[in-house]
Design an enzyme around this catalytic site. Structure first.
Site, short mmCIF file in Angstrom:
data_model
loop_
_atom_site.label_atom_id
_atom_site.label_comp_id
_atom_site.label_asym_id
_atom_site.label_seq_id
_atom_site.Cartn_x
_atom_site.Cartn_y
_atom_site.Cartn_z
N LYS A 1 -8.55 16.03 -13.37
CA LYS A 1 -7.23 16.25 -12.73
C LYS A 1 -7.02 17.72 -12.33
O LYS A 1 -5.89 18.20 -12.29
CB LYS A 1 -6.09 15.81 -13.66
CG LYS A 1 -6.07 14.33 -13.96
CD LYS A 1 -4.86 13.97 -14.78
CE LYS A 1 -4.74 12.47 -14.99
NZ LYS A 1 -5.88 11.86 -15.66
N THR B 1 -0.23 4.92 1.20
CA THR B 1 -0.49 5.84 2.31
C THR B 1 -0.35 5.13 3.65
O THR B 1 -1.04 4.15 3.91
CB THR B 1 -1.91 6.42 2.19
OG1 THR B 1 -2.08 6.90 0.86
CG2 THR B 1 -2.13 7.55 3.17
N ASP C 1 0.87 -1.18 0.00
CA ASP C 1 0.00 0.00 0.00
C ASP C 1 0.91 1.23 0.00
O ASP C 1 2.11 1.12 0.27
CB ASP C 1 -0.87 -0.05 1.27
CG ASP C 1 -1.78 1.15 1.40
OD1 ASP C 1 -2.31 1.60 0.37
OD2 ASP C 1 -1.96 1.64 2.52
N PHE D 1 -12.23 18.40 -7.49
CA PHE D 1 -11.24 17.59 -8.21
C PHE D 1 -11.85 16.24 -8.58
O PHE D 1 -12.54 15.62 -7.78
CB PHE D 1 -10.02 17.35 -7.32
CG PHE D 1 -8.94 16.52 -7.98
CD1 PHE D 1 -7.90 17.13 -8.66
CD2 PHE D 1 -8.97 15.14 -7.93
CE1 PHE D 1 -6.92 16.38 -9.28
CE2 PHE D 1 -7.99 14.37 -8.55
CZ PHE D 1 -6.96 14.99 -9.22
N ASP E 1 -6.81 -2.60 3.16
CA ASP E 1 -5.75 -3.55 2.75
C ASP E 1 -6.02 -4.97 3.24
O ASP E 1 -5.26 -5.88 2.92
CB ASP E 1 -4.39 -3.08 3.29
CG ASP E 1 -4.02 -1.69 2.82
OD1 ASP E 1 -4.21 -1.42 1.62
OD2 ASP E 1 -3.58 -0.87 3.65
N ARG F 1 5.35 16.71 -5.34
CA ARG F 1 4.04 16.67 -5.99
C ARG F 1 3.74 18.08 -6.49
O ARG F 1 3.66 19.01 -5.69
CB ARG F 1 2.98 16.20 -5.00
CG ARG F 1 3.23 14.79 -4.53
CD ARG F 1 2.54 14.49 -3.22
NE ARG F 1 1.11 14.33 -3.37
CZ ARG F 1 0.36 13.56 -2.60
NH1 ARG F 1 0.92 12.87 -1.63
NH2 ARG F 1 -0.92 13.46 -2.78
#
Length: 1137
Positions: free
Chosen positions: A639, A471, A469, A634, A879, A687
């Site tokens: 995007k 995050t 994963d 968003f 998860d 980012r």
């Protein structure tokens, strides 16, 4: 412009043609150059029919017959269909049985078809259909299925089933060859331990489920509020959920105590993201004066059928008792999914889905019983040993001449040689696994590690694929603002004070101008100036950029009262002071919070926000108010996000927008620096977001608003029409700045990933996050090396597009693949085999926007297509499915709670502990179990060989060589401790294994336990068994009892020496075990009068005969081992030297 764009209904022929033209244009645009004339790829009208006949190929130019451009992908392996008896023998019987079982299960369970539903507010009794109970059940068994279920799981393995049959045969007098306890005691011990372990695990699961199902909630009824258990909640109930309380079922959000009519919820246990999500109450019910009025209205919710997708919802809210009836469309922002937590205020919702139909349960797979690869390999070897056992018994009966009741003799021989498959194998391996688990938990270098599944520690040493994963696993989900670029000037963390001074001077200048121009008339509303552009000063450009960042977001400031002052933590709006100490920011993305925190640090602070307006505080302490006219959130398609605001002081209307560079580069005015700087920031692992603005006149905005409202009310193609209207504004926008935000990685993520890559483990990142974010983290964590290319798999929606994109991927060599969940779903539908084969060739794969079930499906696909062992690691409730589907599941205890940690086989506290867990503990567990298993089998083979020699010498009599306690003692007190002490052995020191992770690659090849090593041990056993028995027969002097004494003593000494030969690193406990076993045997000789002649065993004759036989059986093996180590040493020996 936008209203002139023809948008046809979805199903019309014109729409199909338009979509085909659009698709062709889309792929032509990605050609070698802008405007280059290209051939049509193929006739799109009939694409599905042609695609079946077409191989996947490298060329994107067209499906011409160009030999040099025609490279096919490996097609799915289609074998010629077998027929009749051949089909049945070659696996058809298994398929037939599986089909019958599935048919029976379907008949028994009668799985109900999921349907859309109409839910009346507060009236569960009006539900037309019966819905499942709202109870959580994670147990594998119930009271009736527990014992049969556990026994089935054990006896489905050949090894255990064989022991059961052999033990049961001893109840037949004609077949009895020993004491019952010699067979039933070991089997009973193994089963008791397993049943107790399963019972404890099952009871813990039951306790956890009971605790969750018994949680109390307030249910709103006509008579007021009543307390109800979570498991008793029904579809149609009105449930009140307090702040920090778990939402018990899927609900539509009706009311909130928050004045704005919205609230925040935490979704970390559902989608793995720690950011708070903003949810909006249905406006019709939020406007009602009192809570009890919910029962005075006649209203219902129409909800779509239960689905897996946690990111979408379609429904309508209808109030029938008003004139005209009120209809309100419902979307994902009006829902409260089960397993999320209310983060602000108190909410009231109507239950629409319960129990098995909730999104969280539908995205969770049932836990499976995991079996290690080593156990499967040993099971195969056991079958080989059984065939040898049957063959040996048949040979014996044949040599006997099939005299008398030969079938009874055959069965007696099967029982006599049954030690070929030692029952102590399972006992030793299970105890070994428990020991490895204890060592892992006691390792000081990985504190807090917990082993929850003690049956698969060897799997840690056999992994080829690691699925992680993002995050909370690779990242901390803590964003830090690092860079602001204005085109001509760039600011980093060390020059932020310059921005602060520029901003401060700019606002003080504006304030003084406003004071000087203190006119009574309001300022004129400005539109975009037609005057020639004047180069702006750096100060004004910084001012514009920071203001845009402070306004263009979805962040809400939340004020907490001082702890302990009142019972409530939320403070009334009027009582709030805008002091920095008790302000926190909440948003759906941590990037947004990082940007707003940065604007606060340079002096422009967001102090208040609701659905209608925002307030900013300037460096001088002034409050600026902006009216929010429109919000464009968003989406993964666009995007970008935008906002139209009106400055209350100047009445200026401004459209601000920010987004990914790929989306914004075509929207902003021409510039020569954006693309280059975005690339530079991306290489640093930042980012990036591009920020732009456009000033609007009142007329322009009014025109836009009327078209926008009209588009939002349309019934057909609403999304396309709304997007077209918004795009009419997104033209020639003024580029303000480029921002760079860093997502803080977990400690030592880069060296850990580097180590795992060097160990030959392929790493895939599966995340629910956006594509840009996932790509950025893949670079910054060095999951994708700097020199490596990245192939971003385009968004595909049809078979034709998937076909072309797979061709494009085929052409790329040694590049990392980035693919979204939607595109993955389309490709798996049509080209599953091709996609997995291509993805497995990539050095790294990133899957973004993955749902929990998609993550689990990717794990299953890898297992099916590669046959390799997979490991999944994650830290959130989303998860759990992936962790349970993998061969080895690892959970991290983190910010997202303990759900993943509790569901995993191994639980760690930090990602960096994974390296040591695999390369040190995985290596040791596998190597030790392989050595232990083979030595235990050797122990059984030696004594079976001696029995065979003995029977053949004595006219093939089915008489046991050793009886009673000698057989029990041989497998227990005489050899158990030295053999089991191999769990302390290690071929490489932990430091060396960490320094040279390349050593791990050898483990995945499974060379420590294979048919080759097994055959070597068989040859050693046959040689030693033959020497021990023939030597004793050769040297015995008149009494048969001497054969037993000499051979058995030599056998015990040989076993102790074989343990010493197998050991690679001595531990003081190993030495103690050797001498303890020898001491036990010598001491027991005095008491075993019925087997041994005490007078004979105290003579020198006995000693030299035993010594001679033992030396002949062991010395050649020691010499061979020495020569092998000298001539062909293993890789770890080269490092050690």
């Amino acid at each position: 412009m936008a209203d002139q764009i023809p948008l046809y209904p979805v199903r019309s022929a014109a729409a199909v043609a338009a979509a085909n033209r659009k698709r062709a244009a889309y792929y032509n645009a990605a050609g070698p150059g802008p405007g280059a004339a290209r051939h049509s790829r193929y006739q799109l009208e009939d694409e599905s029919a042609h695609l079946d006949e077409m191989p996947l190929m490298m060329s994107e130019e067209g499906f011409e017959n160009d030999e040099g451009d025609y490279h096919t992908l490996p097609r799915a392996r289609v074998t010629q269909r077998r027929r009749g008896l051949e089909w049945f023998v070659c696996g058809g019987w298994r398929l037939l049985c599986a089909s019958c079982c599935d048919w029976l299960i379907n008949i028994c369970q009668r799985k109900k078809e999921l349907k859309a539903r109409t839910v009346w507010l507060g009236c569960p009794e009006k539900c037309e259909e019966k819905h499942p109970r709202n109870s959580i059940k994670n147990q594998k068994y119930n009271v009736f299925t527990f014992i049969p279920g556990v026994l089935y799981e054990q006896f489905k393995f050949f090894l255990n089933l064989y022991f059961l049959v052999v033990s049961c045969s001893q109840f037949v007098p004609a077949l009895k060859i020993g004491y019952l306890y010699t067979y039933w005691a070991p089997l009973g011990f193994v089963l008791t331990v397993i049943i107790m372990r399963e019972a404890v695990d099952e009871f813990r699961r039951f306790q956890r489920d009971k605790e969750v199902n018994a949680q109390l909630y307030s249910k709103l009824t006509v008579r007021g509020q009543v307390q109800v258990k979570s498991s008793d909640i029904q579809v149609g109930d009105l449930i009140i959920v307090e702040k920090n309380q778990r939402i018990p079922s899927d609900m539509v959000f009706l009311r909130t105590s928050e004045k704005a009519g919205s609230c925040f919820i935490r979704t970390d246990q559902l989608d793995g993201e720690t950011d708070w999500k903003l949810k909006v109450a249905v406006s019709c019910t939020q406007r009602l004066p009192a809570l009890g009025d919910l029962f005075s209205i006649n209203a219902y919710v129409y909800a779509q059928k239960p689905q897996l997708d946690i990111h979408s919802f379609e429904g309508t809210f209808t109030r029938e008792d008003s004139d005209p009836p009120i209809h309100e469309s419902l979307s994902i922002e009006n829902t409260l999914w089960a397993s999320t937590v209310v983060a602000s205020g108190t909410v009231i919702g109507v239950v629409i889905y319960t129990g098995k139909e909730t999104r969280s349960v539908m995205n969770t797979s049932n836990p499976k019983n995991k079996v290690g690869l080593l156990d499967l390999e040993l099971n195969q070897l056991t079958k080989a040993l059984f065939l040898a056992l049957v063959a040996l018994s048949v040979v014996m009966v044949t040599l006997q001449g099939f005299v008398g009741p030969w079938y009874r003799n055959l069965f007696r021989f099967l029982l006599l040689f049954s030690y070929i498959i030692p029952i102590s194998l399972r006992v030793n391996l299970d105890m070994g696994k428990a020991a490895y688990g204890w060592m892992i938990m006691k390792d000081e270098n990985i504190p807090g590690t917990v082993v929850r599944t003690s049956t698969i520690p060897e799997e840690l040493g056999r992994l080829v694929y690691l699925l992680t994963d993002k995050t909370g696993t690779l990242t901390r989900n803590e964003m830090i603002f690092k860079r602001l670029h204005l085109g001509t000037v760039s600011y980093g963390t060390d020059t932020m004070d310059e921005i602060q001074s520029h901003l401060s001077s700019s606002y003080s200048q504006m304030h003084s101008q406003a004071a000087g121009n203190n006119a009574s008339s309001p300022p004129p509303r400005k539109g975009p100036s037609s005057a020639p552009k004047v180069r702006k000063s750096v100060s004004s450009r910084i001012h514009e950029a920071v203001k845009a960042i402070a306004l263009c977001h979805n962040v809400t400031p939340v004020y907490e009262s001082w702890a302990g002052v009142t019972g409530e933590t939320e403070v009334a709006e009027a009582d709030r002071d805008f002091s920095d100490e008790n302000r926190t920011y909440q948003a759906s993305s941590p990037d947004e919070v990082a940007l707003v925190q940065w604007t606060e640090s340079v002096g422009l602070t967001l102090v208040s926000r609701d659905l209608a307006c925002m307030q900013l505080k300037t460096p001088g302490g002034q409050i600026l108010t902006f009216r929010i006219l429109q919000m464009f959130p968003f989406t993964s398609e666009s995007k970008r996000m935008g906002v139209i605001v009106r400055d209350e002081s100047t009445a200026e209307i401004t459209f601000y927008m920010k987004g990914a560079d790929v989306a914004m580069s075509s929207i902003v005015q021409y510039n020569d620096w954006l693309e280059e700087e975005c690339g530079n920031m991306a290489r640093e692992g930042l980012r990036t977001l591009v920020v732009a603005k456009r000033s609007l006149t009142e007329e322009q905005y009014q025109d836009f608003e009327s078209r926008y409202s009209q588009a939002k009310l349309s019934l057909h193609d609403r999304t396309l029409k709304v997007a077209a209207v918004v795009e009419s504004l997104e033209r020639e926008m003024e580029l303000l700045c480029l921002t760079g935000v860093e997502d803080q990685l977990q400690a030592d993520v880069r060296p850990t990933l580097e180590m795992l890559r060097n160990a030959g483990i392929k790493i895939w990142m599966l995340t629910g996050d956006k594509l840009e974010t996932a790509t950025c983290i893949a670079k910054s964590s060095h999951l994708v090396s700097r020199a490596q290319d990245i192939h971003v798999f385009r968004q595909v929606t049809s078979r034709g597009e998937a076909h072309l994109e797979l061709n494009a991927l085929r052409r790329r060599q040694d590049c990392a693949l980035v693919i979204s969940g939607d595109s993955l779903e389309v490709c798996l539908k049509y080209y599953e085999h091709e996609l997995v084969e291509l993805a497995c060739q990539c050095p790294a794969v990133v899957c973004c926007r993955c749902s929990p079930t998609q993550k689990a499906r990717i794990v299953t696909l890898l297992q099916q297509h590669t046959g390799r062992r997979t490991c999944a690691i994650g830290d959130g409730g989303n998860d759990v499915s992936m962790i349970q589907a993998a061969d080895c599941g690892i959970g991290i205890e983190g910010k997202e709670g303990k759900q993943a940690s509790l569901a995993a086989d191994f639980s760690i506290t930090q990602f960096r502990h994974l390296g040591r867990l695999l390369v040190v503990h995985g290596r040791n567990s596998y190597k030790r179990s392989a050595a232990l298993g083979q030595l235990v089998m050797h122990r059984g083979l030696v004594i079976s060989t001696m029995q065979a020699v003995f029977s053949s010498v004595f006219y093939f009599a089915s008489v046991p060589l050793y009886q009673g306690f000698l057989m029990v003692g041989y497998a227990t007190v005489y050899t158990m401790f030295p053999v089991f002490s191999l769990v302390l052995d290690q071929d490489v020191k932990p430091e060396m294994a960490m320094l040279y992770p390349e050593l791990y690659k050898d483990l995945t090849k499974g060379r420590s336990l294979s048919f080759k090593t097994f055959l070597i041990w068989v040859l050693i056993s046959v040689y030693q068994g033959g020497i021990l028995m023939y030597g004793a027969l050769l040297l015995f002097e008149s009494e048969f009892v001497h054969v037993v004494a000499i051979s058995f003593t030599a056998l015990i000494l040989t076993e102790l020496l074989m343990v010493a030969l197998t050991v690679r690193t001595w531990h003081w406990l190993m030495v103690l075990a050797e001498f303890l076993s020898l001491g036990c045997y010598v001491a027991s000789l005095i008491f075993l009068n019925e087997y041994f002649d005490v007078a004979f065993i105290t003579t020198l004759t006995f000693l030299w005969k035993v010594s001679a036989i033992t030396v002949v059986s062991c010395l050649p093996l020691y010499l061979l081992k020495y020569l092998k180590r000298k001539l062909s040493p293993p890789s770890y020996c080269k490092l050690a030297s």
